[in-house]
Design a protein around this motif. Sequence first.
Motif, PDB file in Angstrom:
ATOM      1  N   PHE A  34       0.805  -1.215   0.000  1.00 28.53           N
ATOM      2  CA  PHE A  34       0.000   0.000   0.000  1.00 28.53           C
ATOM      3  C   PHE A  34       0.840   1.269   0.000  1.00 28.53           C
ATOM      4  O   PHE A  34       0.305   2.361   0.105  1.00 28.53           O
ATOM      5  N   VAL A  69      -6.967   5.533   1.838  1.00 28.73           N
ATOM      6  CA  VAL A  69      -6.087   5.305   0.702  1.00 28.73           C
ATOM      7  C   VAL A  69      -6.508   6.252  -0.412  1.00 28.73           C
ATOM      8  O   VAL A  69      -7.638   6.741  -0.428  1.00 28.73           O
ATOM      9  N   GLU A 122      -2.481  -6.230   6.105  1.00 26.43           N
ATOM     10  CA  GLU A 122      -2.330  -5.920   4.689  1.00 26.43           C
ATOM     11  C   GLU A 122      -3.381  -6.666   3.860  1.00 26.43           C
ATOM     12  O   GLU A 122      -3.978  -6.123   2.942  1.00 26.43           O
TER      13      GLU A 122
END
Length: 182
Positions: A34, A69, A122
């Motif tokens: 990420f 994100v 994750e």
Amino acid sequence: MSAAPLPNRVNIRKAVTRSARYSGSLGAEQLPQFAELLDPRAPLINVTVEFGEDEEGQQFAAVEMQGSVVLECQRCLQPVVCELTPDSRLGIVPDDEQAKQLSAGLEPLIAVDEVDLWEVAEEELALALPVVAYHPQGECEPPKSDRPSRSDNEELGSTDKASENPFSVLSSLLESNDTKEK
Ligand SMILES: [Zn+2]
């Protein structure tokens, strides 16, 4: 309730016996997949993992996460910040065979002896990613080519013009139709 910081690896048996609860923030270093997607203004993902055993004797890890994100809006192709709040209960099993026997509502976490919490975080984050991202209706940015700044363009001459997308006019027309319908 106080919680220990989020370690990388934990011993499953010890964590379950103590009903351990770990909490912490992970960044690009711990979530390498990420690294490119984390929001530079809020680059940490909050993670809480609680271990336990349910009435049927199944060991579990309850994972709750919260963070942002940056994805590409599929309407205007500009960055869009998406908040992700994955929340799941993982049944800890040693292999695929036992994973099949988990009761509904439990996703399998295949691990023996130890579990890597950063890896679990994750994975859960990856599962929570939307397939496509959009700005809220009406909040897309207008295409950049719509407002060229004159002083910059004069110097560059025709090469810049050639790269202009012929569809940008069409898409801005379509977008103004969208707003009229509202
Ligand atoms: Zn957009």
